[in-house]
Design an enzyme around this catalytic site. Structure first.
Site, PDB file in Angstrom:
ATOM      1  N   ARG A  75       2.878  -6.274   9.696  1.00 46.65           N
ATOM      2  CA  ARG A  75       2.036  -5.069  10.245  1.00 46.65           C
ATOM      3  C   ARG A  75       2.396  -4.960  11.533  1.00 46.65           C
ATOM      4  NH1 ARG A  75      -3.726  -7.328   7.747  1.00 46.65           N
ATOM      5  NH2 ARG A  75      -3.845  -5.967   5.645  1.00 46.65           N
ATOM      6  N   LYS A  79       0.686  -1.150  -0.104  1.00 42.50           N
ATOM      7  CA  LYS A  79       0.146   0.183   0.045  1.00 42.50           C
ATOM      8  C   LYS A  79       0.881   1.344   0.063  1.00 42.50           C
ATOM      9  CE  LYS A  79      -3.825  -2.425   2.563  1.00 42.50           C
ATOM     10  NZ  LYS A  79      -4.693  -2.393   3.561  1.00 42.50           N
ATOM     11  N   GLU A 112      -8.988 -10.884  -7.685  1.00 42.90           N
ATOM     12  CA  GLU A 112      -8.014  -9.603  -7.456  1.00 42.90           C
ATOM     13  C   GLU A 112      -6.769  -9.859  -8.532  1.00 42.90           C
ATOM     14  OE1 GLU A 112      -7.339  -9.996  -3.316  1.00 42.90           O
ATOM     15  OE2 GLU A 112      -9.196  -9.466  -2.733  1.00 42.90           O
ATOM     16  N   HIS A 117      -1.860  -5.625   1.500  1.00 46.66           N
ATOM     17  CA  HIS A 117      -3.138  -6.330   1.354  1.00 46.66           C
ATOM     18  C   HIS A 117      -2.580  -7.840   0.907  1.00 46.66           C
ATOM     19  CE1 HIS A 117      -6.980  -7.560  -0.303  1.00 46.66           C
ATOM     20  NE2 HIS A 117      -6.124  -8.154  -1.421  1.00 46.66           N
ATOM     21  N   ASN A 176      -1.967  -0.217   6.913  1.00 46.31           N
ATOM     22  CA  ASN A 176      -1.218  -1.423   7.515  1.00 46.31           C
ATOM     23  C   ASN A 176      -0.228  -2.067   6.422  1.00 46.31           C
ATOM     24  OD1 ASN A 176      -3.279  -2.482   5.719  1.00 46.31           O
ATOM     25  ND2 ASN A 176      -4.495  -3.123   7.496  1.00 46.31           N
ATOM     26  N   TYR A 233     -12.095  -3.364  -4.003  1.00 43.61           N
ATOM     27  CA  TYR A 233     -12.511  -3.456  -2.424  1.00 43.61           C
ATOM     28  C   TYR A 233     -14.152  -3.323  -2.514  1.00 43.61           C
ATOM     29  CZ  TYR A 233      -8.255  -2.392  -0.212  1.00 43.61           C
ATOM     30  OH  TYR A 233      -6.809  -2.532   0.312  1.00 43.61           O
TER      31      TYR A 233
HETATM   32  P1  IDP Z   1      -7.515  -7.297   5.443  1.00 40.43           P
HETATM   33  O1  IDP Z   1      -6.726  -6.030   4.762  1.00 40.43           O
HETATM   34  O2  IDP Z   1      -6.892  -7.467   6.857  1.00 40.43           O
HETATM   35  O3  IDP Z   1      -7.969  -8.161   4.701  1.00 40.43           O
HETATM   36  P2  IDP Z   1     -10.329  -6.096   5.460  1.00 40.43           P
HETATM   37  O4  IDP Z   1     -11.375  -6.191   6.634  1.00 40.43           O
HETATM   38  O5  IDP Z   1     -10.375  -6.770   4.206  1.00 40.43           O
HETATM   39  O6  IDP Z   1      -8.751  -6.432   6.030  1.00 40.43           O
HETATM   40  O7  IDP Z   1     -10.191  -4.481   5.273  1.00 40.43           O
HETATM   41  C1  IDP Z   1      -9.376  -3.939   4.291  1.00 40.43           C
HETATM   42  C2  IDP Z   1      -8.730  -3.001   4.661  1.00 40.43           C
HETATM   43  O8  IDP Z   1      -9.596  -1.743   5.028  1.00 40.43           O
HETATM   44  C3  IDP Z   1      -7.835  -3.174   5.871  1.00 40.43           C
HETATM   45  O9  IDP Z   1      -6.739  -3.457   5.439  1.00 40.43           O
HETATM   46  C4  IDP Z   1      -7.462  -1.661   6.450  1.00 40.43           C
HETATM   47  O10 IDP Z   1      -6.665  -0.856   5.874  1.00 40.43           O
HETATM   48  C5  IDP Z   1      -8.926  -0.846   6.206  1.00 40.43           C
HETATM   49  N1  IDP Z   1      -9.907  -1.304   7.522  1.00 40.43           N
HETATM   50  C6  IDP Z   1     -10.488  -2.575   7.814  1.00 40.43           C
HETATM   51  N2  IDP Z   1     -11.320  -2.436   8.991  1.00 40.43           N
HETATM   52  C7  IDP Z   1     -11.022  -1.210   9.082  1.00 40.43           C
HETATM   53  C8  IDP Z   1     -11.763  -0.330  10.282  1.00 40.43           C
HETATM   54  O11 IDP Z   1     -12.626  -0.915  11.050  1.00 40.43           O
HETATM   55  N3  IDP Z   1     -11.693   0.919  10.409  1.00 40.43           N
HETATM   56  C9  IDP Z   1     -10.667   1.602   9.522  1.00 40.43           C
HETATM   57  N4  IDP Z   1     -10.002   0.886   8.274  1.00 40.43           N
HETATM   58  C10 IDP Z   1     -10.369  -0.311   8.324  1.00 40.43           C
HETATM   59 MG    MG Z   2      -9.371  -8.232   3.173  1.00 37.55          MG
END
Ligand code: IDP
Ligand code: MG
Length: 139
Positions: A104, A11, A132, A121, A118, A51
């Site tokens: 992370r 990212k 994807e 992805h 973080n 997304y």
């Molecule tokens: P992942 O990347 O660990 O699979 P996902 O739930 O798919 O997590 O969410 C995609 C991205 O959206 C996350 O990596 C993070 O950058 C952001 N994100 C996810 N949940 C939250 C939240 O509750 N608050 C703020 N940002 C979030």
């Molecule tokens: Mg995800």
């Protein structure tokens, strides 16, 4: 025997923080192969596809803005169980809770932003990976 594949993104915080080499090194050190790699600036249409599952969530718009804020690196990595394996290397979504030793956990922290920043992805299932990979590496 078919080899598993996953889509990894570094990212904008990872690219901007000079962590491209570090992330690739962790993927390769684990033993996964890099099958394809490209740097790009993602646009809204591409991120909307990537997304799609998050459209309508409170962090969706900040997530898209963040992902458009600078270049990203898209990678296809392969190897047995690479989908779960890379999720394990990455650590959990919240960098405050991600364990030491994970990407992370070691390289990110809470920045007080609306979207969690973080570094990486990783696809979460074979279906997501196929979808994807087709988005970032169209034939
Ligand atoms: P992942 O990347 O660990 O699979 P996902 O739930 O798919 O997590 O969410 C995609 C991205 O959206 C996350 O990596 C993070 O950058 C952001 N994100 C996810 N949940 C939250 C939240 O509750 N608050 C703020 N940002 C979030
Ligand atoms: Mg995800």
């Amino acid at each position: 025997m078919s080899t598993d594949k996953t889509l990894i993104l570094i990212k904008p915080d990872g690219v901007g923080g000079g962590l491209v080499g570090e992330v690739i090194s962790r993927i390769e050190s684990k033993g996964y192969a890099i099958d394809a790699l490209r740097m790009l600036k993602a646009d809204r249409a591409l991120l909307e596809k990537h997304y799609a599952e998050h459209i309508g969530k409170p962090f969706y718009e900040p997530l898209v803005e963040f992902m458009m804020s600078g270049p990203i690196v898209a990678i296809v990595a392969s190897g047995n169980c690479v989908i779960e394996g890379f999720r394990s290397l990455a650590g959990v979504t919240d960098p405050t809770l991600a364990g030491p030793g994970t990407i992370r956990g070691d390289l990110a922290r809470d920045q007080g932003t609306k979207v969690v920043q973080n570094i990486v992805h990783g696809s979460d299932s074979p279906e997501s990976a196929a979808r994807e990979i087709a988005i970032f590496f169209p034939k």
